[in-house]
Scaffold this motif. Structure first.
Motif: not given
Length: 244
Positions: A193, A196-197, A200-201, A203, A226, A228-231
């Motif tokens: 997680e 993923g954070k 996301a942060q 980008n 996933k 935290r991160y949608t990619g």
């Protein structure tokens, strides 16, 4: 830029595989990121010692440097055979001077100091570093070439400093050694997680998880990332090739 997974395990390798290490290539220049247990034998299925232009070391734990000695022996033998005529630079920090001195060996490899906050060039690559949070001093690496960026977190627990360091990377290769039930109990490493954070942060465009645990259901690390991160997220796998 092409990134090939040499190994993806943390601590020690699973049978027939290697600890976390990656080969980075662009315009004929080859860099090896970390050189732990079984890395050399795996690398040699992909290329020769003569084709290796430099080695980048994050820190001096055995799962990241265990094969430095055998790489040096290979370089010495190939030099004696007349196949290798260059000195291979091995980049590492000097916070541990004893370990740094081991990077230089009999004129076939030479230790090159990497300082905190430094940026430098190796062939077509522009490289910068960022300290991480780990039981020993450790550096994350950001490698840029041909307008593309890959960031390797190396070993670390969560640190806000990695967010700007990894910003807008095309590929983030993040450690994810900790399952959620061990969060806060295992120091110096991140959960899926948290990886993923970070993705996301910062980008980033793609996330690959490495420095994997030998136990448990590793797909949980992807599931956690996933949150935290949608990619795109995946576990690193031996000889996986990613072209940026």
């Amino acid at each position: 830029m092409k990134i090939t997974t040499i190994g993806m395990w943390g601590g020690y390798p699973e049978a027939g595989e290697a600890t976390s290490s990656f080969l980075i290539e662009y315009e004929g220049t080859r860099l090896l990121f970390d050189c732990g247990s079984a890395v050399l034998s795996t690398y040699l299925t992909l290329g020769t010692i003569e084709e290796l232009d430099a080695v980048l070391i994050s820190h001096y734990h055995p799962d990241h440097v265990a094969d430095i000695g055998v790489l040096q022996h290979a370089a010495m033998i190939q030099t004696q055979l007349g196949n290798l005529s260059k000195v291979i630079p091995i980049y590492g920090h000097t916070q541990d001077s004893v370990e740094f001195e081991k990077l230089s060996y009999k004129g076939v490899t030479e230790g090159k100091e990497v300082m905190e906050g430094a940026s430098f060039e190796i062939g077509p690559f522009h490289i910068s570093v960022c300290p991480t949070i780990h039981p020993v001093y450790c550096l994350a690496y950001r490698i840029e070439a041909g307008g593309k960026v890959v960031v390797f977190t190396a070993d670390t627990q969560w640190t806000d400093d990695l967010v700007p360091f990894a910003q807008e990377a095309d590929l983030l290769v993040s450690e994810a050694n900790v399952y959620p039930q061990y969060a806060g109990k295992i120091q110096g490493h991140m959960t899926g997680e948290e990886a993923g954070k970070l993705a996301a942060q910062a980008n980033v465009k793609r996330l690959v998880l490495t420095h994997l645990p030998q136990y448990g259901d590793r797909s949980i690390l992807v599931t956690e990332a996933k949150k935290r991160y949608t990619g795109p997220v995946e576990l690193a796998s031996t000889k996986q090739v990613i072209t940026l």
